[in-house]
Design a protein around this motif. Structure first.
Motif, PDB file in Angstrom:
ATOM      1  N   ASN A  84       9.094  25.113 -52.209  1.00  0.00           N
ATOM      2  CA  ASN A  84      10.193  24.191 -52.500  1.00  0.00           C
ATOM      3  C   ASN A  84       9.672  22.759 -52.559  1.00  0.00           C
ATOM      4  O   ASN A  84       8.967  22.315 -51.656  1.00  0.00           O
ATOM      5  CB  ASN A  84      11.279  24.306 -51.436  1.00  0.00           C
ATOM      6  CG  ASN A  84      11.953  25.661 -51.483  1.00  0.00           C
ATOM      7  OD1 ASN A  84      12.160  26.228 -52.546  1.00  0.00           O
ATOM      8  ND2 ASN A  84      12.288  26.184 -50.328  1.00  0.00           N
ATOM      9  N   THR A 114       6.710  24.048 -48.378  1.00  0.00           N
ATOM     10  CA  THR A 114       7.468  22.873 -48.822  1.00  0.00           C
ATOM     11  C   THR A 114       6.504  21.749 -49.176  1.00  0.00           C
ATOM     12  O   THR A 114       5.481  21.564 -48.528  1.00  0.00           O
ATOM     13  CB  THR A 114       8.447  22.359 -47.750  1.00  0.00           C
ATOM     14  OG1 THR A 114       7.712  22.039 -46.565  1.00  0.00           O
ATOM     15  CG2 THR A 114       9.522  23.378 -47.435  1.00  0.00           C
ATOM     16  N   ASN A 116       7.232  17.734 -49.781  1.00  0.00           N
ATOM     17  CA  ASN A 116       8.194  16.630 -49.756  1.00  0.00           C
ATOM     18  C   ASN A 116       7.441  15.366 -50.140  1.00  0.00           C
ATOM     19  O   ASN A 116       6.382  15.084 -49.572  1.00  0.00           O
ATOM     20  CB  ASN A 116       8.813  16.472 -48.367  1.00  0.00           C
ATOM     21  CG  ASN A 116       9.621  17.680 -47.979  1.00  0.00           C
ATOM     22  OD1 ASN A 116      10.474  18.128 -48.728  1.00  0.00           O
ATOM     23  ND2 ASN A 116       9.338  18.225 -46.817  1.00  0.00           N
TER      24      ASN A 116
END
Length: 165
Positions: A84, A114, A116
C-alpha cells in the motif's frame, strides 16, 4: 505463482542511494506472482506515480516468459500480495528542495507492506528501496522480513555522495 523467499541481513543489502536508516530481519515471506503496488488516496490520482509503479512491478516480476514457479519455499511464513502506497502531496514539481522522504515497512505478522511518503518522489524512492531489498535467485524475487527503511533527503542533499566517497 508463488515466489520463494530466503533470509539475508541488512549488512548484505547493497542500496543506492543509501537510505538514512535500513534494517532487515531473518524471517521469510513469499512474494505473490500477482504482487502489485496499491496506490491509495492522493497517490491514486498521480499519473507519474502510476507509471512508476507499473515499471517497478515489471522489474519485480521480470520477463513475461519466466518459467512457471508454483512451488512454495518451505521456510516461508506468509505471502505478500501488495504494498500500500500513500502520499501527502501529489505535486509533480521536482527541484533541489523537493521532499523525497519516505518510510517503507514490510511486516511478517500480519504480512503487509506500506510505503508512506510526502510526495510522489518519495514514493518512487520507496519503490527503489523495496526493489533493491529483493533477492533474485533463478526462479523469482525473494524478500526477508521485517524490512524497515526511512529517508529524509532532497535532491540538493549531498549525504548520499558522502556515504560512498
Amino acid at each position: 505463482i508463488l515466489y520463494p523467499a530466503v533470509a539475508f541481513t541488512s549488512a548484505e543489502l547493497p542500496f543506492w542511494p543509501l537510505p538514512a536508516s535500513i534494517s532487515a530481519g531473518n524471517s521469510s515471506i513469499v512474494l505473490s506472482g500477482t504482487f502489485r503496488f496499491d496506490l491509495l488516496a492522493e497517490a491514486a490520482s498521480s499519473r507519474l506515480l502510476a507509471e512508476a509503479s507499473g515499471r517497478y512491478e515489471t522489474l519485480i516480476h521480470g520477463a513475461a516468459d519466466r518459467p512457471d514457479s508454483r512451488f512454495v519455499y518451505q521456510g516461508a511464513r506468509g505471502t505478500l500480495n501488495r504494498c500500500n502506497v500513500t502520499i501527502m502531496n501529489r505535486t509533480s514539481v521536482l527541484d533541489l528542495e523537493g521532499d523525497e522522504s519516505y518510510s517503507l515497512a514490510v511486516l511478517l505478522d500480519p504480512v503487509e507492506c506500506t510505503i508512506n511518503a510526502v510526495t510522489i518522489w518519495g514514493a518512487m524512492r520507496g519503490f527503489e528501496t523495496f526493489a533493491q531489498a529483493l533477492e533474485r535467485p533463478k526462479s523469482a524475487p525473494e524478500i526477508s522480513v521485517p524490512v524497515a527503511a526511512e529517508d529524509t533527503r532532497s535532491i540538493g542533499d549531498n549525504r548520499a555522495a558522502e556515504n560512498y566517497s
